[in-house]
Design a protein around this motif. Sequence first.
Motif, mmCIF file in Angstrom:
data_model
loop_
_atom_site.group_PDB
_atom_site.id
_atom_site.type_symbol
_atom_site.label_atom_id
_atom_site.label_comp_id
_atom_site.label_asym_id
_atom_site.label_seq_id
_atom_site.Cartn_x
_atom_site.Cartn_y
_atom_site.Cartn_z
ATOM 1 N N LEU A 32 74.148 20.551 -33.291
ATOM 2 C CA LEU A 32 73.643 19.461 -32.450
ATOM 3 C C LEU A 32 72.138 19.267 -32.598
ATOM 4 C CD1 LEU A 32 75.709 19.917 -29.180
ATOM 5 C CD2 LEU A 32 75.815 18.008 -30.780
ATOM 6 N N PHE A 33 71.394 20.364 -32.577
ATOM 7 C CA PHE A 33 69.946 20.228 -32.686
ATOM 8 C C PHE A 33 69.505 19.901 -34.111
ATOM 9 C CE2 PHE A 33 69.990 22.037 -28.485
ATOM 10 C CZ PHE A 33 68.981 21.320 -27.870
ATOM 11 N N ALA A 95 72.791 22.938 -18.785
ATOM 12 C CA ALA A 95 72.191 21.736 -19.382
ATOM 13 C C ALA A 95 70.701 21.650 -19.049
ATOM 14 C CB ALA A 95 72.925 20.488 -18.908
ATOM 15 N N HIS A 96 70.340 21.955 -17.808
ATOM 16 C CA HIS A 96 68.927 21.941 -17.431
ATOM 17 C C HIS A 96 68.150 23.037 -18.164
ATOM 18 C CE1 HIS A 96 68.810 18.783 -14.464
ATOM 19 N NE2 HIS A 96 69.923 19.256 -13.922
ATOM 20 N N PHE A 97 68.756 24.195 -18.310
ATOM 21 C CA PHE A 97 68.122 25.293 -19.032
ATOM 22 C C PHE A 97 67.932 24.913 -20.506
ATOM 23 C CE2 PHE A 97 68.399 30.209 -19.739
ATOM 24 C CZ PHE A 97 67.023 30.263 -19.906
ATOM 25 N N THR A 98 68.930 24.258 -21.089
ATOM 26 C CA THR A 98 68.823 23.781 -22.467
ATOM 27 C C THR A 98 67.679 22.785 -22.598
ATOM 28 O OG1 THR A 98 71.202 24.088 -22.806
ATOM 29 C CG2 THR A 98 70.070 22.643 -24.360
ATOM 30 N N ILE A 139 62.196 14.513 -25.816
ATOM 31 C CA ILE A 139 62.669 15.864 -26.144
ATOM 32 C C ILE A 139 63.479 16.435 -24.984
ATOM 33 C CG2 ILE A 139 61.889 18.247 -26.512
ATOM 34 C CD1 ILE A 139 59.576 17.025 -28.207
ATOM 35 N N TRP A 140 62.990 16.235 -23.760
ATOM 36 C CA TRP A 140 63.716 16.746 -22.591
ATOM 37 C C TRP A 140 65.070 16.047 -22.460
ATOM 38 C CZ3 TRP A 140 66.159 15.287 -18.199
ATOM 39 C CH2 TRP A 140 66.479 16.315 -17.314
ATOM 40 N N ASN A 146 72.269 17.269 -25.021
ATOM 41 C CA ASN A 146 72.932 18.302 -25.825
ATOM 42 C C ASN A 146 73.505 19.396 -24.936
ATOM 43 O OD1 ASN A 146 72.525 17.091 -28.301
ATOM 44 N ND2 ASN A 146 70.744 18.321 -28.825
ATOM 45 N N GLY A 147 72.774 19.761 -23.883
ATOM 46 C CA GLY A 147 73.278 20.759 -22.937
ATOM 47 C C GLY A 147 74.547 20.297 -22.255
ATOM 48 N N LEU A 148 74.587 19.018 -21.854
ATOM 49 C CA LEU A 148 75.808 18.486 -21.239
ATOM 50 C C LEU A 148 76.981 18.523 -22.216
ATOM 51 C CD1 LEU A 148 74.463 15.392 -19.243
ATOM 52 C CD2 LEU A 148 75.244 17.595 -18.316
#
Length: 164
Positions: A32-33, A95-98, A139-140, A146-148
């Motif tokens: 993903l990244f 997701a927030h941590f990612t 970026i955020w 991506n986290g979701l």
Amino acid sequence: MTENNFQVLYTEEGDIKTAQKRRMIYLRPFLLFYGGSLIGEIIFLAVGILIMSGTRDLLYKVLWTLVFCPLGMGGAMGGIINCFIVDQYYGKKAAHFTALLSLLVLSSCNYLCYNLDRHFGWFGAEDHPMWFHWRYPMIWVVGFQNGLLMFTDEGQRKLVRMGM
């Protein structure tokens, strides 16, 4: 002793399907990244060539944006997410941590690139500094999305439909 075509990551008896599912969980962050970085870098390369600095030093621009940056960012984010989030957090918290890790790591990378470009002058950072600095909110957002995808039930269903 029988020879297996896979390495079991846990001590329970497992089959190849379980091992393949576990493998994909660890590959998703990198994929993903890497993909997101590649798409972003293609856009940045196009803007750099068409608007800011032309085709001067084109080989360096292409190598930097299409090879080194996506591999470095995808690899770094994949490894960090596997170390700190995968198998430890799930849902919106993950997701927030990612997103936070993305902001810290990829913003540092962006700031490094900005300073390198001020020295080398490949992309026009000296004349267009905001072109580099508007990226931080993006970026955020990309990190959160991506986290979701990786850490929610709905996101994982989407990834499975995409073959990941």
